[in-house]
Each structure stands twice: as structure tokens, then as C-alpha cells.
Motif scaffolding. Structure first.
Motif, PDB file in Angstrom:
ATOM      1  N   PRO A 196       0.897  -1.113  -0.099  1.00  0.00           N
ATOM      2  CA  PRO A 196      -0.108   0.154  -0.061  1.00  0.00           C
ATOM      3  C   PRO A 196       0.772   1.242   0.078  1.00  0.00           C
ATOM      4  O   PRO A 196       2.094   1.222   0.570  1.00  0.00           O
ATOM      5  CB  PRO A 196      -0.914  -0.412   1.364  1.00  0.00           C
ATOM      6  CG  PRO A 196      -0.785  -1.742   1.588  1.00  0.00           C
ATOM      7  CD  PRO A 196       0.374  -2.026   0.932  1.00  0.00           C
TER       8      PRO A 196
ATOM      9  N   GLU B 288      -4.505   3.211   0.462  1.00  0.00           N
ATOM     10  CA  GLU B 288      -4.128   3.056  -0.776  1.00  0.00           C
ATOM     11  C   GLU B 288      -4.609   4.316  -1.611  1.00  0.00           C
ATOM     12  O   GLU B 288      -5.784   4.687  -1.452  1.00  0.00           O
ATOM     13  CB  GLU B 288      -4.790   1.662  -1.216  1.00  0.00           C
ATOM     14  CG  GLU B 288      -4.243   1.359  -2.836  1.00  0.00           C
ATOM     15  CD  GLU B 288      -2.572   1.237  -3.121  1.00  0.00           C
ATOM     16  OE1 GLU B 288      -2.479   0.904  -4.150  1.00  0.00           O
ATOM     17  OE2 GLU B 288      -1.965   1.324  -1.970  1.00  0.00           O
TER      18      GLU B 288
ATOM     19  N   TRP C 217      -8.108  -0.546  -8.126  1.00  0.00           N
ATOM     20  CA  TRP C 217      -7.996  -1.581  -7.248  1.00  0.00           C
ATOM     21  C   TRP C 217      -7.977  -3.011  -7.866  1.00  0.00           C
ATOM     22  O   TRP C 217      -6.985  -3.965  -7.640  1.00  0.00           O
ATOM     23  CB  TRP C 217      -9.120  -1.415  -5.989  1.00  0.00           C
ATOM     24  CG  TRP C 217      -8.787  -2.420  -4.894  1.00  0.00           C
ATOM     25  CD1 TRP C 217      -9.134  -3.799  -4.821  1.00  0.00           C
ATOM     26  CD2 TRP C 217      -8.243  -2.215  -3.729  1.00  0.00           C
ATOM     27  NE1 TRP C 217      -8.949  -4.326  -3.746  1.00  0.00           N
ATOM     28  CE2 TRP C 217      -8.124  -3.374  -2.974  1.00  0.00           C
ATOM     29  CE3 TRP C 217      -7.508  -0.953  -3.231  1.00  0.00           C
ATOM     30  CZ2 TRP C 217      -7.739  -3.530  -1.650  1.00  0.00           C
ATOM     31  CZ3 TRP C 217      -7.119  -1.149  -1.703  1.00  0.00           C
ATOM     32  CH2 TRP C 217      -7.045  -2.450  -0.960  1.00  0.00           C
TER      33      TRP C 217
ATOM     34  N   HIS D 260      -5.190  -6.137  -6.422  1.00  0.00           N
ATOM     35  CA  HIS D 260      -4.892  -5.882  -4.914  1.00  0.00           C
ATOM     36  C   HIS D 260      -5.990  -6.831  -4.104  1.00  0.00           C
ATOM     37  O   HIS D 260      -5.867  -7.175  -2.960  1.00  0.00           O
ATOM     38  CB  HIS D 260      -5.113  -4.511  -4.594  1.00  0.00           C
ATOM     39  CG  HIS D 260      -4.317  -3.658  -5.099  1.00  0.00           C
ATOM     40  ND1 HIS D 260      -3.109  -3.841  -5.504  1.00  0.00           N
ATOM     41  CD2 HIS D 260      -4.457  -2.154  -5.027  1.00  0.00           C
ATOM     42  CE1 HIS D 260      -2.297  -2.709  -5.847  1.00  0.00           C
ATOM     43  NE2 HIS D 260      -3.050  -1.621  -5.561  1.00  0.00           N
TER      44      HIS D 260
ATOM     45  N   TYR E 211      -2.648  -6.012   1.072  1.00  0.00           N
ATOM     46  CA  TYR E 211      -3.768  -5.060   1.168  1.00  0.00           C
ATOM     47  C   TYR E 211      -4.868  -5.233   1.943  1.00  0.00           C
ATOM     48  O   TYR E 211      -5.937  -4.448   1.945  1.00  0.00           O
ATOM     49  CB  TYR E 211      -4.100  -4.662  -0.314  1.00  0.00           C
ATOM     50  CG  TYR E 211      -3.029  -4.155  -1.082  1.00  0.00           C
ATOM     51  CD1 TYR E 211      -3.071  -2.808  -1.599  1.00  0.00           C
ATOM     52  CD2 TYR E 211      -2.023  -5.082  -1.790  1.00  0.00           C
ATOM     53  CE1 TYR E 211      -1.907  -2.301  -2.093  1.00  0.00           C
ATOM     54  CE2 TYR E 211      -1.294  -4.238  -2.565  1.00  0.00           C
ATOM     55  CZ  TYR E 211      -0.861  -3.115  -2.778  1.00  0.00           C
ATOM     56  OH  TYR E 211      -0.059  -2.340  -3.431  1.00  0.00           O
TER      57      TYR E 211
ATOM     58  N   VAL F  43      -5.723  -2.371   4.445  1.00  0.00           N
ATOM     59  CA  VAL F  43      -6.148  -1.068   3.876  1.00  0.00           C
ATOM     60  C   VAL F  43      -7.419  -0.504   4.715  1.00  0.00           C
ATOM     61  O   VAL F  43      -8.290  -0.967   4.578  1.00  0.00           O
ATOM     62  CB  VAL F  43      -6.320  -0.959   2.712  1.00  0.00           C
ATOM     63  CG1 VAL F  43      -6.738   0.513   1.953  1.00  0.00           C
ATOM     64  CG2 VAL F  43      -4.989  -1.244   1.884  1.00  0.00           C
TER      65      VAL F  43
ATOM     66  N   HIS G 104      -9.454   3.982   0.765  1.00  0.00           N
ATOM     67  CA  HIS G 104      -9.198   4.113  -0.378  1.00  0.00           C
ATOM     68  C   HIS G 104      -9.252   5.275  -0.968  1.00  0.00           C
ATOM     69  O   HIS G 104     -10.280   5.919  -1.057  1.00  0.00           O
ATOM     70  CB  HIS G 104     -10.004   2.812  -1.158  1.00  0.00           C
ATOM     71  CG  HIS G 104      -9.425   2.740  -2.626  1.00  0.00           C
ATOM     72  ND1 HIS G 104     -10.285   2.296  -3.599  1.00  0.00           N
ATOM     73  CD2 HIS G 104      -8.258   2.770  -3.297  1.00  0.00           C
ATOM     74  CE1 HIS G 104      -9.502   1.952  -4.774  1.00  0.00           C
ATOM     75  NE2 HIS G 104      -8.256   2.546  -4.403  1.00  0.00           N
TER      76      HIS G 104
END
Length: 462
Positions: free
Chosen positions: A79, A98, A106, A111, A117, A120, A123
Motif C-alpha cells: 500500500p 491506498e 484496485w 489488490h 492490502y 487498508v 481507499h
């Protein structure tokens, strides 16, 4: 198609042709403003420096969002930012963030199948065009930046990246505070010398860590001054430095070793000096099993006689006579100003005062190394080895000595330094000019304005 293009171009008036660069630039900037042209790294910059509208932040599902910490930029795989901290509604989350131009990137980057990831927490995208599910089926929170980035910032970035100047910020760098420019040049010069030191470590490995021999090879290559650098390097590899020590008290034998190994004594001579050199080398070649180079590898064309390889070899032999195992002596000299004297007053054989080649006489040939040539050696070999040795032995005094030496040498005069000077940058010494060269090659040519302290300052200007 080509015929059509030619006709269209031919039909344009001169005034219209003059407007073409402006129109193309305008269209590309418009493309940037729509978020379709700039790279993902631009969004990294926007996020890292919080260069977007923070008012009434919400996720794309309208849940209130607070940015408590943008995190740390990740320069490796995984990320884009780590250790981020956000609050979504009443819950505080800590983890990775990310960034993409579009949410669908994505999936395009796969990912969803990469465990790196899984942590995360947010986003960040320019445009939200797809819902992304975590492995547990929950939707990944998304912050859309479209409409939150000032058009003026995008335009400044476009101005940096889309111009055709010698380097991106040539029109703006002159207005940047000298302290900021100098600070980043200080960083780039260290980057440059660290990269060179890394390359040097490979040569050291081949020489079993022998710093004296590595310095000897580098010094020889430096004496070639680009045009004959490779022949000089081959010459040094063919004639190990320790052989000189056995003949230190005999100048004629040192000179015979140098010119013979370089390949210049395989000829018939009528003058006494080259005849003596040839006789000496015939004996030394057998004693040490030396393999002379082919004389054809040396370049003489379009050079001043003072720069002929024969003159440089005569100077190199004189330097060996004056001070063998030079690197050890350099390490013991604490005052960088005294280093220049090592290359001055060399005991060059008088033969070269009236010759620039064997069998070719000349009038009043200069046998000493010029000041600019000494500066070149001090910059490219002496300073580098002081820096590299200091890093290798973790001795800050040598690194400091290398930097001090660079600050005492004049700035280089070449196309790169000239372009910076013309743009208003003050390059007061070799430390600054080396930084400018590294800046141009590593940042400007790669359009890495978003990683450049000068580029970041320009983007922050209002």
C-alpha cells in the motif's frame, strides 16, 4: 493518413503554426484538470501534503470522515501509505492507505488477491467508479478527491511536467529561496556520491578490498579525461601498482613500465631516450610477464597536444615517482587545500618539453598538469574516495573532508550547470554543481518534481 497529415500541416498559416505549441499545451492542461492526465504520484503528493479541501469530509457513502494522520509514504511494494490514522463516524482506524486515480484500479492491479492490502483502512481516489469489497464482504471506505483539488495546483503541476525547457522548473526556480535550493542540492550531491561509492564497492570486491589499488585504477581512468579513460583503465589493470615500488629509485624504469605497458615502445627509435625506455621494458616485460596494450586504442584526434595520452602518461609516471601509494598519503592530509600540491611540480622527463609524441618534436610543450585538470582529479577521484572510504569505515572525518574539498573547488562548467545558472541558480562551488548535475539526471529528466524539494516548494506557492 500520413498524406492527410502532411496536407493539413501544409495548409496551416505561419501564425497558426506558431500557435500550435500553445494550443497543444492548453489541451493537455485541460486534460489534466479533468484528472485524466496526471500520474498517480500527483495524488500521493496531494495526500502527503494535505493539498486538498478538508471541509466537510465524507466517504462516498456519505459517512463523516476525519483525517488524523495521513501516514508515511511507502517507497517499496505494498500500500502507498502506512501507519495512517482516520476516524469514520465514531470509529478510529489505524492502518494502510491506498491511492488510485480510479476505484476500479484496485481490481486492475489485483489488490483483491494480495494479502498485503488486507489492512487498508481507506481507499483515496480521484474518481470513484466502482465499489470494492474486502474479503469479509464489507465495502472498502473511499474518499473521492475530485472537486477537492484546486485547479491552480493541477495547472502548476502541468506547467512543470509539460514544458520543453532544459529542466521542468527553469522558469520558476529563480524565484525560490536560495536556502531551499541549496538545501536540496546538498541532498542530491550526497545521493550522487553515495551512488558512486556503491559502484566503487564492486571494484573493491574485485580487488579483494585493496583501497590503494582501487584508487590507482580510478586515478588512471581520471587521467584519461573521458576521451582516453578506458585505455588508461586497461593500462592500470595491466600494470599492478606494487610493481612500481620495486623500481621507485629508478625513474627510467618507472617510465619504461608506463610507456611500455601502454604499448608505445613497440617501434624503432633513433632518439636516445625512447631507445633506453625500450631496452628497459624488454627486460621488465619478461620479468613481470607484462602484456602491452595495442597503441591503436589511444585517441589523439581533435585534441590539443597538452592532452595527448603520451603527455598524460608522462605526467602519470612522474606522479608515481613523486608519491607512490598515493591514497595512503591522501588519507593522512587533513587540510584539503594541501591536496593540490600532490599533483603540482611533477618530475616529468625533460624529453617531453620538446615532444608531444615519440618521434614528433614540438616547441615548448607544457609538461605539468593544468589547474583545471587537477581540479578534475580532485573532484572525480580524490573527493569520491575520501567520501567512500569514510562511509566504508564509518569515519565521519573523511566524509567531512570530502565535502570541504568540494566546497573549495570551482563549479563545473558544462551544459547542465549553464542551464541552471541561466535560470538564476547560484552554483558557487563544485559541491553545488555536482548537486545540480544529480538533480538534472535523477529528478528533472525523470520528471520527479513531486519528490524534489524545489518542485514541492513551487507547487505550494500561491
Amino acid at each position: 493518413m500520413k498524406l492527410c497529415e502532411k496536407r493539413c500541416h501544409h495548409d496551416l498559416t505561419p501564425s497558426a503554426l506558431n500557435l500550435l505549441p500553445f494550443l497543444i499545451s492548453h489541451l493537455i492542461k485541460k486534460y489534466y484538470l479533468q484528472g485524466m492526465g496526471f500520474p498517480e504520484e500527483f495524488l500521493h503528493y496531494v495526500w502527503r501534503f494535505k493539498s486538498f479541501d478538508f471541509s466537510n469530509l465524507r466517504c462516498t457513502d456519505e459517512t463523516p470522515l476525519s483525517i488524523l494522520n495521513v501516514g508515511l509514504l511507502n517507497q517499496h511494494s505494498g500500500p502507498d501509505f502506512s501507519q495512517g490514522k482516520i476516524q469514520i463516524a465514531d470509529t478510529i482506524w489505524v492502518g494502510n492507505i491506498e491511492i488510485h486515480l480510479k476505484s476500479s484500479d484496485w481490481l486492475r492491479h489485483n489488490h483483491q488477491i494480495d494479502p498485503a492490502y488486507d489492512n487498508v483502512i481507506l481507499h483515496v481516489v480521484f474518481e470513484h467508479d466502482a465499489e470494492i469489497e474486502r474479503k469479509d464482504g464489507t465495502l472498502l471506505p473511499v474518499l473521492e478527491l475530485k472537486g477537492r483539488i484546486a485547479p491552480s495546483l493541477i495547472e502548476r503541476y502541468a506547467d512543470l511536467c509539460l514544458n520543453l525547457n532544459s529542466f521542468p522548473c527553469s522558469a520558476q526556480i529563480g524565484s525560490i529561496d536560495k536556502f531551499i535550493v541549496d538545501a536540496f542540492l546538498s541532498r542530491t550531491v550526497i545521493e550522487r556520491f553515495e551512488q558512486k561509492a556503491e559502484l566503487l564497492s564492486k571494484s573493491l570486491a574485485q580487488l579483494n578490498g585493496n583501497w590503494d589499488e582501487a584508487f590507482y585504477h580510478s586515478l588512471a581512468g581520471n587521467f584519461g579525461f573521458k576521451v582516453n579513460a578506458l585505455p588508461f583503465e586497461l593500462f592500470a589493470k595491466s600494470l599492478p601498482q606494487q610493481i612500481y615500488a620495486k623500481h621507485k629509485e629508478n625513474p627510467l624504469q618507472i617510465e619504461a613500465l608506463v610507456f611500455g605497458t601502454a604499448g608505445f615502445l613497440n617501434d624503432i627509435f633513433t632518439e636516445e631516450y625512447p631507445q633506453k625506455l625500450k631496452r628497459e621494458f624488454e627486460f621488465l616485460k619478461k620479468k613481470y610477464n607484462l602484456a602491452p596494450l595495442q597503441p591503436g586504442i589511444w585517441k589523439f584526434m581533435r585534441m590539443r597536444p597538452q592532452n595527448f595520452p603520451t603527455i598524460r602518461l608522462a605526467q602519470f609516471a612522474a606522479l608515481i615517482l613523486k608519491t607512490n601509494h598515493l591514497f595512503s598519503k591522501i588519507l593522512n592530509i587533513k587540510d584539503p587545500t594541501a591536496l593540490r600540491t600532490l599533483f603540482e611540480g611533477l618530475p616529468v622527463n625533460p624529453y617531453w618539453k620538446t615532444h608531444y609524441h615519440f618521434k614528433k618534436e614540438a616547441v615548448a610543450v607544457s609538461t605539468q598538469i593544468g589547474r583545471s585538470s587537477i581540479d578534475n582529479v580532485l573532484l572525480n577521484t580524490v573527493a569520491l574516495f575520501l567520501f567512500a572510504y569514510g562511509k566504508y569505515t564509518d569515519t565521519g572525518a573523511y566524509v567531512h573532508r570530502a565535502i570541504k574539498l568540494l566546497e573549495q573547488l570551482p563549479a563545473e562548467n558544462n551544459a547542465i550547470t549553464t542551464s541552471f545558472i541561466n535560470a538564476g541558480v547560484q552554483l558557487e562551488h563544485a559541491f553545488a554543481s555536482q548537486g545540480a548535475i544529480q538533480l538534472k539526471k535523477t529528478y528533472c529528466e525523470e520528471k520527479k518534481c513531486l519528490l524534489c524539494g524545489i518542485g514541492i516548494k513551487i507547487l505550494k506557492q500561491t
